[in-house]
Design a protein around this motif. Structure first.
Motif, mmCIF file in Angstrom:
data_model
loop_
_atom_site.group_PDB
_atom_site.id
_atom_site.type_symbol
_atom_site.label_atom_id
_atom_site.label_comp_id
_atom_site.label_asym_id
_atom_site.label_seq_id
_atom_site.Cartn_x
_atom_site.Cartn_y
_atom_site.Cartn_z
ATOM 1 N N GLN A 1 -5.804 6.114 -2.493
ATOM 2 C CA GLN A 1 -5.814 5.000 -3.228
ATOM 3 C C GLN A 1 -5.868 3.682 -2.323
ATOM 4 O O GLN A 1 -5.102 3.805 -1.415
ATOM 5 N N PHE A 2 -6.437 2.661 -2.797
ATOM 6 C CA PHE A 2 -6.296 1.508 -2.105
ATOM 7 C C PHE A 2 -6.063 0.300 -2.788
ATOM 8 O O PHE A 2 -6.140 0.452 -4.502
ATOM 9 N N GLU A 3 -5.478 -0.830 -2.382
ATOM 10 C CA GLU A 3 -5.178 -1.942 -3.189
ATOM 11 C C GLU A 3 -6.220 -3.028 -3.207
ATOM 12 O O GLU A 3 -6.783 -3.423 -2.226
ATOM 13 N N VAL A 4 -6.631 -3.586 -4.057
ATOM 14 C CA VAL A 4 -7.400 -4.723 -4.448
ATOM 15 C C VAL A 4 -6.781 -6.011 -4.604
ATOM 16 O O VAL A 4 -5.766 -5.812 -5.630
ATOM 17 N N PRO A 5 -6.553 -6.796 -3.523
ATOM 18 C CA PRO A 5 -5.573 -8.173 -4.032
ATOM 19 C C PRO A 5 -5.706 -8.836 -5.313
ATOM 20 O O PRO A 5 -6.989 -8.851 -5.825
#
Length: 166
Positions: free
Chosen positions: A149-153
């Protein structure tokens, strides 16, 4: 058991009815903003709907219409640069269906058409960066999570999801 069978038959019937009423058309990048803005970019400037690659000659924008009303959109990018894939690939971006018509098969129709385009372009892989809440939808269409999982601002947690076409 009868109620369950009736429900399953009704859902299949409803989806078949929807398919006959909804048409998928190629649309302009600007037309996608009619759905992208309220679904993917609420509260942001309308210019935030412009995505990298929207204007590329090889990019295809799809719109799902019923009785002349745009209900959903999807964009297919042709072999986006900077991807980790060595095989030919297409990225699905800006996938959105108006909230009032979600869970009625429109998104599935858009993805099926995007995959059809991908097969014509001989993409080995279709992929997208899926918002966390959309992961179950894509899993039902045989997409698999690839990586962490990764975060997109501004937009929150995402997963890359892929599907082999060829």
């Amino acid at each position: 058991i009868c109620a369950i069978l009736f429900t399953v038959k009704y859902v299949k019937f409803s989806f078949a009815m929807l398919q006959s009423k909804v048409s998928i058309k190629i649309i302009s990048p600007e037309t996608t903003h009619q759905v992208r803005h309220p679904v993917l970019r609420p509260g942001l400037d309308r210019k935030s709907c412009i995505l990298t690659g929207d204007e590329a000659e090889s990019t295809v924008h799809l719109g799902a219409y019923e009785n002349g009303t745009l209900l959903g959109v999807c964009t297919v990018l042709d072999n986006p640069s900077g991807t980790q894939f060595k095989l030919s690939n297409g990225q699905i971006r800006g996938m959105a269906v108006l909230q009032s018509t979600q869970r009625k098969g429109i998104g599935q129709l858009l993805i099926q058409e995007a995959e059809s385009i991908g097969k014509k372009k001989e993409f080995a892989i279709m992929w997208m960066n899926a918002r966390l809440h959309a992961v179950p939808f894509y899993e039902k269409l045989s997409y698999k999570i690839k990586g962490d999982q990764f975060e997109v601002p501004v937009f929150g947690p995402h997963y890359m999801m892929i599907k082999e076409l060829l």
